[in-house]
Design an enzyme around this catalytic site. Structure first.
Site, PDB file in Angstrom:
ATOM      1  N   GLU A 306       0.742  -1.069   0.069  1.00 15.04           N
ATOM      2  CA  GLU A 306      -0.060   0.049   0.174  1.00 15.04           C
ATOM      3  C   GLU A 306       0.795   1.358  -0.079  1.00 15.04           C
ATOM      4  OE1 GLU A 306      -1.937  -0.262   3.676  1.00 15.04           O
ATOM      5  OE2 GLU A 306      -3.204  -2.051   3.103  1.00 15.04           O
ATOM      6  N   PRO A 307       1.672   1.550  -0.807  1.00 11.99           N
ATOM      7  CA  PRO A 307       2.545   2.643  -1.022  1.00 11.99           C
ATOM      8  C   PRO A 307       1.767   4.039  -1.322  1.00 11.99           C
ATOM      9  CG  PRO A 307       2.966   1.436  -2.754  1.00 11.99           C
ATOM     10  CD  PRO A 307       1.922   0.628  -2.106  1.00 11.99           C
ATOM     11  N   GLY A 308       1.950   4.780  -0.618  1.00  9.60           N
ATOM     12  CA  GLY A 308       1.323   6.370  -0.945  1.00  9.60           C
ATOM     13  C   GLY A 308       2.612   7.256  -1.597  1.00  9.60           C
ATOM     14  N   TYR A 349       4.546  18.407  10.873  1.00 16.40           N
ATOM     15  CA  TYR A 349       5.398  17.388  11.264  1.00 16.40           C
ATOM     16  C   TYR A 349       7.059  17.791  11.301  1.00 16.40           C
ATOM     17  CZ  TYR A 349       1.677  14.822   8.887  1.00 16.40           C
ATOM     18  OH  TYR A 349       0.302  14.392   8.456  1.00 16.40           O
ATOM     19  N   CYS A 377      -1.530  33.570   9.092  1.00 16.36           N
ATOM     20  CA  CYS A 377      -1.360  34.234  10.259  1.00 16.36           C
ATOM     21  C   CYS A 377      -1.119  33.032  11.492  1.00 16.36           C
ATOM     22  CB  CYS A 377      -2.568  34.997  10.754  1.00 16.36           C
ATOM     23  SG  CYS A 377      -2.759  36.299   9.241  1.00 16.36           S
ATOM     24  N   GLU A 378      -0.125  32.640  11.443  1.00 16.93           N
ATOM     25  CA  GLU A 378       0.416  31.371  12.177  1.00 16.93           C
ATOM     26  C   GLU A 378       1.763  31.505  12.385  1.00 16.93           C
ATOM     27  OE1 GLU A 378      -1.385  29.055  14.094  1.00 16.93           O
ATOM     28  OE2 GLU A 378      -3.527  29.299  13.203  1.00 16.93           O
ATOM     29  N   TYR A 405       0.832  14.068   0.224  1.00 18.64           N
ATOM     30  CA  TYR A 405       0.167  14.619   1.237  1.00 18.64           C
ATOM     31  C   TYR A 405       0.294  16.183   1.050  1.00 18.64           C
ATOM     32  CZ  TYR A 405       0.526   9.760   2.831  1.00 18.64           C
ATOM     33  OH  TYR A 405       0.400   8.480   2.896  1.00 18.64           O
TER      34      TYR A 405
HETATM   35  N1  LLP Z   1      -1.680   2.185   4.276  1.00 15.61           N
HETATM   36  C1  LLP Z   1      -2.160   2.570   5.473  1.00 15.61           C
HETATM   37  C2  LLP Z   1      -3.074   1.828   6.155  1.00 15.61           C
HETATM   38  C3  LLP Z   1      -1.788   3.869   5.760  1.00 15.61           C
HETATM   39  O1  LLP Z   1      -2.413   4.356   6.828  1.00 15.61           O
HETATM   40  C4  LLP Z   1      -1.019   4.803   5.127  1.00 15.61           C
HETATM   41  C5  LLP Z   1      -0.709   6.184   5.353  1.00 15.61           C
HETATM   42  C6  LLP Z   1      -0.506   4.005   3.992  1.00 15.61           C
HETATM   43  C7  LLP Z   1      -0.877   2.779   3.687  1.00 15.61           C
HETATM   44  C8  LLP Z   1       0.729   4.913   2.962  1.00 15.61           C
HETATM   45  O2  LLP Z   1       1.753   5.282   3.705  1.00 15.61           O
HETATM   46  P1  LLP Z   1       3.127   5.739   2.891  1.00 15.61           P
HETATM   47  O3  LLP Z   1       3.461   4.823   1.820  1.00 15.61           O
HETATM   48  O4  LLP Z   1       2.361   7.020   2.184  1.00 15.61           O
HETATM   49  O5  LLP Z   1       3.917   6.012   3.811  1.00 15.61           O
HETATM   50  N2  LLP Z   1       0.455  12.901   6.276  1.00 15.61           N
HETATM   51  C9  LLP Z   1       1.680  12.397   6.805  1.00 15.61           C
HETATM   52  C10 LLP Z   1       1.527  10.726   6.219  1.00 15.61           C
HETATM   53  C11 LLP Z   1       0.485  10.134   6.932  1.00 15.61           C
HETATM   54  C12 LLP Z   1       0.530   8.650   6.524  1.00 15.61           C
HETATM   55  C13 LLP Z   1      -0.821   8.091   7.024  1.00 15.61           C
HETATM   56  N3  LLP Z   1      -0.984   6.642   6.601  1.00 15.61           N
HETATM   57  C14 LLP Z   1       3.083  13.007   6.011  1.00 15.61           C
HETATM   58  O6  LLP Z   1       2.695  13.975   5.232  1.00 15.61           O
HETATM   59  O7  LLP Z   1       4.090  12.610   6.327  1.00 15.61           O
END
Ligand code: LLP
Length: 450
Positions: A306-308, A349, A377-378, A405
């Site tokens: 599940e890469p994002g 973060y 304004c923060e 993100y």
């Molecule tokens: N699978 C699940 C169940 C998740 O909760 C997430 C991310 C992913 C896959 C994908 O993760 P990745 O491959 O993108 O690391 N907003 C934060 C990151 C929050 C990630 C939340 N869950 C940032 O900008 O660093």
């Protein structure tokens, strides 16, 4: 456009006046789809960013289709070199624009979704429900019900309570839900406390010691087809050893259940692969895939990932313009027209994104230290302290690695319309989201008794 002289990419192209030790040059040197051209300035996949700013204004998100496809291909080919072909379920929370989802779907990705909205978006982009995984700790009854009716490929169950709810919903509809139990392996990982998800105290998943009994119980529940396990320990992780610690615990459990005659066919490895936001090295993908191959041994499990961030992050940047520079005794500020309402990651973060000048002339100037901030304004609306050439009002900068993100987490805080989005694909820039208008900010608001 390929005949433009490149002034800063490989050494043979470099201008003699460009100091290649400058931080902005090192950032560009590590990103092959970015290069300064002498006349047109910084180009993304050979398209001048200045032209995009002229056409669509700033701030604007700019994505590159080639990078998305190349990264998906690289992921698939690196796994296939070790004899594995996991189903890729792109975590659409990273960037859920329909054009991005469509492009990734065309290259073979399904989706990891966390809400009815994400489910509907993925479906609107043509992703079949059977190629979707439904994750999240707080799935609502209507969301679960809709996903089951539509034939979701897998629901990742996060608690005992949720398993019972899914069983009741499926039974009432005379359907069977394929479920994987999400294991919380109690492994601390992730680039920041707020993006670590696999510690026992985190809200996510089922503790390892509870997972075996729950899987056995799942097999007795009506409307439930237990298919396996998933785990996702956090985001922005670079160490394969941390993944190994989590996966090994799950595999031990899988072996025990298989030995007892409770078949486990799937293992969803989650996402979390890190990307360099600086000029450092990237996620060691070959070492990771070799680790997965080694610990999996000859178990005939169907894998999911599940890469994002890893797919979408490097494929996007945020194009912004300097509104003002402000000099005080205490600091030099460069104020951009993009802020925390656009890119929240630095404020939330303490993340640092590379920032580079767009003008080729600026890129050749000496560095000076400046605080780059947004207009909101923060005090937390601050990108960080950067060594950059002197930036004057009106010049453009690119905030790098903002494809994941970024737009997905943006807001209209301080009355700032959502930025435009452009996708460069097959040599052409396409406007894929119009800049929100000021009037759209209150379009859906209702004033009683006006
Ligand atoms: N699978 C699940 C169940 C998740 O909760 C997430 C991310 C992913 C896959 C994908 O993760 P990745 O491959 O993108 O690391 N907003 C934060 C990151 C929050 C990630 C939340 N869950 C940032 O900008 O660093």
């Amino acid at each position: 456009m390929n005949d433009r002289p490149i002034i800063a990419r490989e050494s043979r192209h470099s201008s003699p006046v460009l100091d290649r030790d400058q931080p902005w040059h090192r950032l560009i040197a590590g990103r092959p789809n970015l290069a300064w051209h002498a006349m047109d300035g910084l180009c993304f996949d050979d398209i001048p960013l200045a032209a995009i700013a002229t056409a669509h204004g700033t701030p604007t998100w700019v994505y590159c289709g080639t990078i998305l496809r190349d990264r998906l291909n690289l992921l698939q080919s690196t796994f296939s070199k070790v004899g594995l072909s996991p189903a890729i379920r792109y975590a659409i929370k990273a960037n859920d624009h329909l054009a991005i989802l469509t492009l990734l779907r065309q290259s073979g990705a399904g989706a990891d979704v966390t809400s009815a909205g994400e489910f509907a978006r993925a479906a609107a982009a043509g992703i079949a429900p059977s190629a979707m995984v439904f994750s999240g700790v707080g799935k609502r009854t209507d969301e679960i019900s809709h996903a089951i009716e539509a034939g979701i490929g897998q629901i990742n169950v996060e608690s005992v309570e949720e398993l019972a709810a899914i069983s009741a919903i499926a039974r009432a509809r005379n359907r069977t839900a394929p479920v994987a139990l999400r294991i919380n392996p109690d492994v601390a990982a992730g680039g920041h406390d707020k993006i670590s998800t696999g510690r026992a105290t985190d809200k996510f998943g089922i503790l390892l010691r509870d997972a075996g009994p729950l899987y056995r119980h799942a097999a007795t529940l009506p409307g439930i087809e237990p298919v396996g396990f998933s785990t996702h320990i956090g985001s922005q992780i670079f160490s394969p050893a941390l993944f190994e610690a989590a996966y090994s615990r799950v595999l031990t459990l899988i072996d025990a259940l298989n030995a007892e005659g409770h078949p486990v066919t799937r293992f969803d490895l989650g996402g979390g692969f890190g990307i360099p936001y600086d000029d450092g090295t990237g996620f060691p993908l070959p070492a990771y895939t070799a680790m997965v191959r080694r610990i999996l041994a000859d178990r005939p499990l169907d894998l999911i990932i599940e890469p994002g961030r890893w797919l979408a992050g490097p494929a996007g940047l945020l194009l912004a313009r300097v509104t003002l520079t402000k000099h005080t005794e205490a600091a030099n500020f460069t104020i951009l027209d993009a802020g925390m309402n656009d890119l929240l990651r630095p404020a939330l973060y303490e993340a640092t994104h590379g920032i580079v000048p767009v003008s080729a002339i600026d890129a050749t100037q000496p560095a000076q230290s400046t605080e780059i901030v947004g207009p909101v304004c923060e005090s937390s609306d601050r990108f960080g302290t950067y060594d950059l050439p002197a930036l004057t009002p009106g010049v453009l900068v690119a905030i790098l690695d903002a494809g994941a993100y970024g737009a997905a987490m943006s807001s209209t805080y301080n009355g700032r319309p959502l930025a435009a989005q452009v996708l460069i694909d097959r040599g052409q820039p396409h406007l894929i989201r119009m800049r929100q208008t000021i009037e759209q900010l209150w379009r859906d608001e209702i004033v009683p008794n006006p």
